[in-house]
Design a protein around this motif. Structure first.
Motif, PDB file in Angstrom:
ATOM      1  N   LYS A 136      14.459  17.362  -5.221  1.00 44.25           N
ATOM      2  CA  LYS A 136      14.696  15.919  -5.139  1.00 44.25           C
ATOM      3  C   LYS A 136      13.454  15.174  -5.606  1.00 44.25           C
ATOM      4  N   VAL A 185      16.033  16.277  -8.743  1.00 42.41           N
ATOM      5  CA  VAL A 185      16.315  17.582  -9.336  1.00 42.41           C
ATOM      6  C   VAL A 185      15.477  17.736 -10.605  1.00 42.41           C
ATOM      7  N   SER A 242      20.814  13.163  -9.142  1.00 41.60           N
ATOM      8  CA  SER A 242      21.720  14.204  -8.658  1.00 41.60           C
ATOM      9  C   SER A 242      23.038  14.230  -9.416  1.00 41.60           C
ATOM     10  N   VAL A 255      21.148  21.829  -1.865  1.00 41.66           N
ATOM     11  CA  VAL A 255      21.927  21.762  -3.099  1.00 41.66           C
ATOM     12  C   VAL A 255      23.364  21.342  -2.794  1.00 41.66           C
ATOM     13  N   ARG A 298      24.140  17.479  -2.052  1.00 38.89           N
ATOM     14  CA  ARG A 298      23.777  16.424  -2.984  1.00 38.89           C
ATOM     15  C   ARG A 298      24.996  15.559  -3.328  1.00 38.89           C
ATOM     16  N   TRP A 324      28.054  16.699  -5.845  1.00 36.86           N
ATOM     17  CA  TRP A 324      27.974  18.138  -6.112  1.00 36.86           C
ATOM     18  C   TRP A 324      29.097  18.952  -5.483  1.00 36.86           C
TER      19      TRP A 324
END
Length: 256
Positions: free
Chosen positions: A145, A147, A181, A209, A212, A215
């Motif tokens: 963060k 990414v 993200s 991960v 996010r 995601w």
């Protein structure tokens, strides 16, 4: 008379030791941690960007091994050279660059044949695997963060391809790239490899991960293909990339 060598970066420390020349080291940077039995006995002269030049001078090295792989290293290299020290600087982008740096260091240590042998050993241990179908999209992230993903100008590209995958960030003309993200999610990686710089592997968290924004539908999250590979095995341009390749290969094989 044995050459006196100071190593300014982890990767160079590991190269010297892999060449069988650990006895030449008179000091290392504060982050060199491998091989532990070697670095434990050596004086340390500060972290990479906060190197104590006077402390290095007190060690009276014949050669300083440095690098430009970390932003800001340029000023440290300049300070070393201005202090009158002989500096060998590595700045690899590709795997072949790393091989060439190993050969350069071996030649400087007067063990050129060992350099050739180490390169041959590494290359044989990281074969290009045949791929019949579509290559899985593999994201190697240096930071969570924002990414930060390995992009085109990275030896990680070579490792991913050799291991049977493809790097979606290869289209970006950079060594690495920070992204929002949702932008990273749009690349839809099939595999995510956490290799967070400066963080111990046991502290990597796949939930970072998974949670996010945007995601939830990323293939790597849906298929639970989020892997931890220490930055020591992917981010250091030296002999332990072989272990990084092996772990990449296992992750990619599971996604193929």
């Amino acid at each position: 008379m044995t050459l006196r060598v100071f190593s300014h970066t982890c990767s160079n420390t590991e190269i010297v030791c892999a060449l069988g020349c650990a006895e030449t080291l008179v000091g290392v940077d504060a982050d060199s941690d491998f091989p532990p039995e070697v670095v434990a006995r050596l004086p340390r002269a500060g972290r990479d960007l906060d190197l104590d030049i006077e402390a290095v001078l007190r060690l009276a090295p014949d050669l300083v091994l440095s690098s430009l792989t970390v932003p800001g290293h340029e000023r440290v290299v300049e300070a070393l050279e201005q202090a009158g020290l002989r500096v060998l600087v590595c700045d690899p982008v590709t795997l072949q660059d790393i091989y060439q740096d190993i050969r350069r260091i071996a030649a400087a240590l007067d063990v050129a044949a060992r350099g050739d042998a180490l390169v041959a050993q590494m290359d044989a241990a990281m074969p290009s695997v045949p791929v019949m179908g579509e290559r899985p999209a593999v994201m190697v992230e240096w930071w969570p963060k924002p990414v930060i993903a390995a992009a085109r100008h990275s030896w990680v590209n070579d490792l991913i391809r050799r291991a049977g995958g493809r790097n979606p960030w290869d289209v970006l003309d950079a060594r690495s790239v920070p992204q929002e993200s949702v932008d990273a999610a749009a690349m839809r990686p099939d595999v995510v490899v956490m290799s967070w710089c400066g963080v111990k592997e046991e502290n990597y968290r796949a939930d970072v991960v998974r949670q996010r924004p945007g995601w939830a539908g990323v293939p790597a999250v849906v298929q639970d293909r989020i892997h931890a590979v220490s930055e020591a095995f992917l981010g250091r341009p030296g002999p332990r990339l072989v272990e990084g390749y092996r772990r990449l290969r296992a992750a990619i094989a599971a996604a193929s």
